[in-house]
Each structure stands twice: as C-alpha cells, then as structure tokens.
Design a protein around this motif. Sequence first.
Motif, PDB file in Angstrom:
ATOM      1  N   GLY A   6      10.572 -11.454 -17.196  1.00  0.00           N
ATOM      2  CA  GLY A   6      10.954 -10.052 -17.047  1.00  0.00           C
ATOM      3  C   GLY A   6      12.457  -9.854 -17.093  1.00  0.00           C
ATOM      4  O   GLY A   6      12.963  -8.954 -17.778  1.00  0.00           O
ATOM      5  N   TYR A   7      13.183 -10.713 -16.387  1.00  0.00           N
ATOM      6  CA  TYR A   7      14.645 -10.602 -16.412  1.00  0.00           C
ATOM      7  C   TYR A   7      15.195 -10.938 -17.795  1.00  0.00           C
ATOM      8  O   TYR A   7      16.135 -10.287 -18.271  1.00  0.00           O
ATOM      9  N   SER A   8      14.628 -11.946 -18.440  1.00  0.00           N
ATOM     10  CA  SER A   8      15.126 -12.350 -19.754  1.00  0.00           C
ATOM     11  C   SER A   8      14.964 -11.228 -20.773  1.00  0.00           C
ATOM     12  O   SER A   8      15.845 -11.006 -21.616  1.00  0.00           O
ATOM     13  N   ILE A   9      13.853 -10.512 -20.705  1.00  0.00           N
ATOM     14  CA  ILE A   9      13.652  -9.377 -21.615  1.00  0.00           C
ATOM     15  C   ILE A   9      14.711  -8.309 -21.369  1.00  0.00           C
ATOM     16  O   ILE A   9      15.335  -7.791 -22.310  1.00  0.00           O
ATOM     17  N   LEU A  57      17.778  -7.277 -24.054  1.00  0.00           N
ATOM     18  CA  LEU A  57      17.799  -5.942 -24.646  1.00  0.00           C
ATOM     19  C   LEU A  57      18.991  -5.099 -24.202  1.00  0.00           C
ATOM     20  O   LEU A  57      19.530  -4.315 -24.992  1.00  0.00           O
ATOM     21  N   PHE A  58      19.423  -5.259 -22.956  1.00  0.00           N
ATOM     22  CA  PHE A  58      20.392  -4.307 -22.414  1.00  0.00           C
ATOM     23  C   PHE A  58      21.706  -4.922 -21.926  1.00  0.00           C
ATOM     24  O   PHE A  58      22.684  -4.192 -21.745  1.00  0.00           O
ATOM     25  N   LEU A  59      21.744  -6.222 -21.693  1.00  0.00           N
ATOM     26  CA  LEU A  59      22.947  -6.833 -21.139  1.00  0.00           C
ATOM     27  C   LEU A  59      23.618  -7.734 -22.164  1.00  0.00           C
ATOM     28  O   LEU A  59      22.993  -8.180 -23.121  1.00  0.00           O
ATOM     29  N   ARG A  60      24.895  -7.995 -21.940  1.00  0.00           N
ATOM     30  CA  ARG A  60      25.667  -8.833 -22.848  1.00  0.00           C
ATOM     31  C   ARG A  60      26.646  -9.690 -22.044  1.00  0.00           C
ATOM     32  O   ARG A  60      26.942  -9.414 -20.888  1.00  0.00           O
ATOM     33  N   PHE A  61      27.165 -10.727 -22.707  1.00  0.00           N
ATOM     34  CA  PHE A  61      28.300 -11.490 -22.199  1.00  0.00           C
ATOM     35  C   PHE A  61      29.444 -11.322 -23.199  1.00  0.00           C
ATOM     36  O   PHE A  61      29.766 -12.231 -23.961  1.00  0.00           O
ATOM     37  N   PRO A  62      30.091 -10.145 -23.208  1.00  0.00           N
ATOM     38  CA  PRO A  62      31.096  -9.865 -24.238  1.00  0.00           C
ATOM     39  C   PRO A  62      32.458 -10.463 -23.897  1.00  0.00           C
ATOM     40  O   PRO A  62      32.825 -10.617 -22.727  1.00  0.00           O
TER      41      PRO A  62
END
Length: 438
Positions: free
Chosen positions: A76-79, A83-88
């Motif tokens: 669930g967290y990986s999805i 989809l919504f988080l990044r490591f920019p």
Amino acid sequence: MIHNKSVLLALVVSAYAMEMDSDSPRVEFHPVNPGSKTFHWILTLFILLIIPSISTIFAIANKLSWSLLLHFIAAGYSIFDTLFLRFPDGDNHENRTSRGTSWFLTVLLGVTVFIGTLINGTNLIINKFYPNYGGGNGEYGKMTKLYKSLSVIVVLTGWVRVCMAPVALFGFCYGRHTGQCIAHGIMGSAFIGYSFVLSLVLVVPWIRKHQLLSPNTPTQSQEFYDSTVMMVWGIVNTFTEHRWGEEDWSMGDYQHTSMGIIWWAGGLLGMFLSRKNKRSFIPGLLLIFTGYSMSAHSQHLMISTKVHAVFGIALMSAGVSRIVEISFLLAGKSCSLPNGEILQFQYFPSFCLCLAGILFMGATEEQLQLVHDLGSDHSAYILVVSSAAFMIFLWFQVLLWGYLKLVGYDEDGELATGIKYESIQDFEMDEIEDNETV
C-alpha cells in the motif's frame, strides 16, 4: 643574505596562502525541504525495507498470515510512494533508476501479495472465478516456496530503493560518475550480504552444529562456497575491468584487474583445500589482500584516500579474524566444542565485513567531495558511516534471533521445549510426523 631573505619571503607567502585557504568560504549547501525529504526517506526505510524483512522472517518460519499482513502494508505504501511521492534533487528531478526501482518494487509487492492470498485462500479474484483453485498449498508446496523467494527479492529490492534515494536527492552519479557509483554500490552491498551470510551460518544452530549433529552427512564447508563465489567474481572482474586489446591500460585498470586475477586464482585453491567439508584460510587471506590493495589506492581527494584506507583496514580485519577463528579458535571444526556454543569473537569477522561494505558504499568521489566542501573531515564522516554499520549488523542479529524464536528456539539454539535431537535427520523426521498427524 639574499638567499636567506628569499627563503623567509617564501615562508611568509606560504603561511599567508595556508591562512587564506583555511579562511576561504565554504561551499554553501541549501537543500530544498530537508525536513520533509528526511522524513520521507526514514518512512521509506521503515516500510519498504524493515517491514518486508520482518515479513520475510515470518514467511520463512511458515507464519504466512502475519507475513502477508506486513506485505499488504508495504504494498500500500509503495503504491502511494510511486504515484505521488518523489526523491527529487535540487533541480526537482528524480533520476530514472530511482523511479524505475520504485515501480519495480511496487509491481513485485503486488505479485507477492497476490501469491500470498492465493496460498491462504483469501484471493478474491481466484475465489470468484476459480473457487476450486485457491488455498491448500501447504507449508512446503511450490507456491509457498515461490512466496518465500519473492519475499527475499522484495527485501533486496527495498535495499536498493533505500540506497538509491539519497543518490537521487543529492543528484549524484550522473555522467562519468555513473560507473563508480555502480561499482561501489554493488561491491559494498556484496560485502554487507556476505556479512549476513556469515551471521546466518553462525547463529542458526542446525547450520553451525552440522558436524556435531550429522558428522557422516556429505556436505561442504562455508569456505568452499566462499571460494567458489570469489573464483567466479574474479573471472568476471578480470575480463570486465579492462577491454583487453581495445584500449590502453590505466592505473585503475591495473588495480582492479589484478584483484580479479588473485580472486580467481585464490578461489580455485580455496575450493581444492576446502573440499570434503574441510575449513580453509583462503577466503580470509583473499580479504586481506583485497583490503591491502584498496587501502593503498591513491585518490584525488585526501579525505577519499583516508576513507579508502579505513575500508581496507576493516576488510583486512575481517580476513585476519576469520583466519584466527577457523585455524586457532575452532581448530578446523565447524563450531566450538563440546556443545557448539557461539563465541563472541565469532561475530567480529562478519561485523568487519558489514563495516567494510558500508564504508565502500559511502566512498564515492561525489559523496566525499560534498563532505569536504561542507568542512567536515574523514574522522567525523567515518564515525557516522560506522554507526550505520552498527545498526545494520544489529538488525541482522535481531532478524535471526526473531526467526529462531518463531521456530521454537531460544537464544542458545536449543529447543525451547527442552527436546533435543541427536541429528538433523531426527529433527526432520519428527517434523514430518507432526505434519502427517495434522
């Protein structure tokens, strides 16, 4: 007189230059949203690495329901993360490798959860369209083995994901630095993995005591497998570090190719000496040679040279302590006599490997350039990185301890029920009888 004045002038100029260098402004480092990015990384570490590793321990101990629950949380967290988080980085860009790892881990967790629900009969799709197919696989069926294998792969992928996140955040490993990052990441992770393998062989009692439990069972010693892996890696390294006949030799080519040569040569000797379940000093000796070579590598930065030197010392310490353990402490046996208890010194070689691995992963040119620019020195950096090695090694021991608890063993390796077996075959036959009774 003129000569003395010239010398004095040179000393004054040098001192002034050194003073100017020490007072020169440091490179300013202003990360964007450091608090939220740090929290994101810690959350990723916990949910995509620590939780899956606990889930894998449950799976291997045949506690599939608990394992599946933890995999649901990780999936669930990986999805959501994909989809919504990044490591920019500073340019608000996350490299393709980091993004690809995130997507791969999400798909892998989805497949793992699907297989897990198929095993315990809670797969809604299978139950609806193929009601006679789900469940009933058993603890040792093919689907269960597949689920356990996928669980291990999830942990390895989670490790890559967690390690790639800082690389993406700082914008490292682009251009000419890519090859170095890959080499340090793979080799460092390999040493850490080797540390876990040695811990596993040491802590799990039926592996550690195999000579006591089943002295006549045909098997191979740990050094035989170590030598085999080193031999294979040496062959690969010999022919991949330099394109033979296509380019000129550089100092780096000489250094890395020579390590490949000594690994396959020593590995072959180690395989021969450790045949028929005999212990061998060769893997430890190869670690000593490798550590010496790495500690002698000159780098562009002084801080890099010193970090590589400590990495080499850690690797040499692993080799020396491994030889002492095998040749003197255990006198060529698989465990201490007469009862096979773990001696504290036996943890030292595997810890040194873990320390060497994390130091090597943190010794890339870009990382150490950043540390240098921020005004830190090698000693402070080494202490912080070594702290990570302590935590990783602690986690290894906690996982192995938890596994033994789940299968009914205490810290000393004896069955908690007080039942003792004379051999591994007795243990397996008793387990089979219990399954048949059920």
